[in-house]
Write a protein that holds these residues in place. Structure first.
Motif, PDB file in Angstrom:
ATOM      1  N   ALA A   1       0.831  -1.203   0.000  1.00 14.54           N
ATOM      2  CA  ALA A   1       0.000   0.000   0.000  1.00 14.54           C
ATOM      3  C   ALA A   1       0.862   1.248   0.000  1.00 14.54           C
ATOM      4  O   ALA A   1       0.453   2.298  -0.472  1.00 14.54           O
TER       5      ALA A   1
ATOM      6  N   TYR B   1       1.551   3.461  -3.121  1.00 16.53           N
ATOM      7  CA  TYR B   1       0.432   4.068  -3.828  1.00 16.53           C
ATOM      8  C   TYR B   1      -0.176   5.249  -3.098  1.00 16.53           C
ATOM      9  O   TYR B   1      -1.151   5.813  -3.534  1.00 16.53           O
ATOM     10  N   ASP B   2       0.380   5.607  -1.959  1.00 12.58           N
ATOM     11  CA  ASP B   2      -0.240   6.741  -1.272  1.00 12.58           C
ATOM     12  C   ASP B   2       0.620   7.986  -1.300  1.00 12.58           C
ATOM     13  O   ASP B   2       0.326   8.966  -0.651  1.00 12.58           O
TER      14      ASP B   2
ATOM     15  N   SER C   1      -4.652   2.976  -6.346  1.00 12.79           N
ATOM     16  CA  SER C   1      -3.989   1.736  -5.951  1.00 12.79           C
ATOM     17  C   SER C   1      -4.571   0.613  -6.803  1.00 12.79           C
ATOM     18  O   SER C   1      -5.605   0.801  -7.439  1.00 12.79           O
TER      19      SER C   1
ATOM     20  N   PHE D   1      -5.742   6.404  -1.705  1.00 19.54           N
ATOM     21  CA  PHE D   1      -5.359   6.346  -0.292  1.00 19.54           C
ATOM     22  C   PHE D   1      -5.350   7.702   0.381  1.00 19.54           C
ATOM     23  O   PHE D   1      -5.741   7.838   1.532  1.00 19.54           O
TER      24      PHE D   1
END
Lengths: 248, 214
Positions: free
Chosen positions: A2, A5-6, A13, A19
């Motif tokens: 994760a 992708y933030d 994502s 996110f």
């Protein structure tokens, strides 16, 4: 996983999440509770007042803001972000009056605020606004409205809702105790908002800030004594209910 | 008390200050309800007075279109100030804000050709009348007038104005000015709308229709 992708807001994502928006919603959950109730002739917004430091002047901590003579809002989340949104909304209210000679409808200004929020979820280098807001007011035809917006830019109309810390608890309370007939009475509408806030606020009426707007009147922020009156009435009603329960 | 009288493109405005300050003062304004166009007359219900706030009136005359555009722009900005700050601008501040806007536009490609009178009641300073013209001059005055009618009415006002006029005396002085115009002014101005501002706010007085005017 994760993590990568933030970074930038503009990236989805693999499982379809944005996110940054979700993290913004987390920021909202940390903010102090705000509750809104739409009655038939009055709309009510209540917020949990965080205890201020002894040397601080609590008049400068206002979480309920008037946007125009017929609309006002409360927010939960980052106060600084809210200031920007509120300012833009205020300018838009006057701009609308200038171009079409009519005050904004509650839905219009909610849509405007939501569009701003959405734009910030799709721009390079910007982060979303970390606030959810409850926008209430009367349209010029007299219909009351309550809308909620969140950091993603979506908005929905509600009869009663809560945002911020313990929003879920408050919303459940509202779902259990909202009665359509009671909304005819101004006092009952206000009482419902206060009762909902009392569920999550420590030390009672002192930590509640309440604003009401009746049809064709401007927003009125209740003074501490008025809130205390309602709180005492509510406490008495609760005691009566307990006594009744004990009897039966 | 103060009062103002406005006649179309010939406007007369007067204002008085209640110096002794017992019951507080007020201001009266008047504007004619028609638009003379060469020899014909267009009846006009358009109100030339714009309510900037609960205690401030802006009377705006001049170029057709410019008047409404500019006055409404100022009006909405005054309201925005109220929303942002929780209290309204004082008449003095509103007048200076208006003047600044007029001045900024003056040296642009699109100046506003408007003449203004701003009247307001301040809690601490009492009533105030501000005269502004299209070159962005600003003056606080006890009485004022714009336009051709000014040549006639200012003399009347000079002669009969006193700083301690009561409300009724002020209305009478206004009527005197209108009579003078009715007698000597080339344009026929049949009706005038009158407003008064005092500590309670803005009040509409009854329309004045000089005898003999049609």
């Amino acid at each position: 996983m994760a993590m990568s992708y933030d970074r930038a807001i503009t990236v989805f994502s693999p499982d379809g999440h944005l996110f940054q928006v979700e993290y913004a919603q987390e920021a909202v959950k940390k903010g102090s509770t705000a509750v809104g109730v739409r009655g038939k002739n009055v709309v009510v917004l209540g917020v949990e007042k965080k205890t201020v430091a002894k040397l601080q002047d609590d008049r400068t901590v206002r979480k309920i803001c008037a946007l125009d003579d017929n609309v006002f809002m409360a927010f939960a989340g980052l106060t600084a972000d809210a200031r920007i949104v509120v300012n833009r909304a205020r300018v838009e209210c006057q701009s609308h009056r200038l171009t079409v000679e009519d005050p904004v409808t509650v839905e219009y200004i909610t849509r405007f605020i939501s569009s701003i929020k959405q734009r910030y979820t799709q721009s390079n280098g910007r982060r979303p606004f970390g606030i959810s807001s409850l926008i209430v007011g009367f349209d010029f035809d007299g219909t009351p409205h309550l809308y909620q917006t969140d950091p993603s830019g979506t908005y929905h109309a509600w009869k009663a809702n809560a945002i911020g810390r313990s929003a879920k608890t408050v919303r459940e309370f509202l779902e259990k105790n909202y009665k359509e007939e009671h909304m005819e009475s101004d006092t009952d509408t206000i009482k419902l908002a206060i009762r909902a806030l009392l569920e999550v606020v420590q030390s009672g009426g002192k930590n509640i800030e309440l604003a009401i707007m009746k049809r064709d009147e401007s927003m009125k922020i209740l003074v501490q004594e008025e809130i205390e009156e309602y709180v005492t009435a509510i406490v008495k009603e609760k005691e009566e209910a307990e006594k009744q329960k004990k009897k039966t | 008390m103060g009062w103002i009288e406005i006649l179309d493109r010939a406007e007369v405005v007067t204002d008085k200050h209640h110096i002794r300050g017992s019951t507080g003062g007020g201001e009266i304004r008047r504007a004619p309800n028609l638009v003379p166009l060469r020899i014909t007359c267009l009846p006009n219900d358009q109100d030339k007075m714009f309510k900037l706030s609960d205690k401030i009136l802006l009377l705006c005359v001049g170029e057709a279109g410019d008047t409404v555009q500019f006055a409404e722009y100022i009006q909405k900005n005054i309201q925005l100030y109220k929303m942002r700050n929780g209290y309204e601008l004082s008449p003095k501040a509103a007048a200076n804000f208006t003047r600044k806007n007029l001045a900024d536009y003056l040296r642009s490609r699109t100046p506003y050709h408007v003449n203004l009178l701003l009247a307001g009641f301040d809690e601490t300073d009492g009533p105030g009348l501000y005269y502004m013209d299209h070159l962005s001059a600003l003056a606080k005055a006890p009485f004022a007038a714009h336009g051709y009618g000014a040549y006639l009415t200012l003399s009347i006002l000079d002669r009969y104005y006193r700083p301690d006029l009561t409300r009724d005396e002020a209305v009478d002085l206004l009527k005197k000015c209108i009579e003078e115009l009715n007698k000597r002014f080339i344009l026929n101005l049949p009706s005038f709308s009158v407003r008064l501002i005092d500590k309670e706010g803005i009040h509409d007085l009854e329309k004045l229709m000089p005898v003999g005017a049609k």
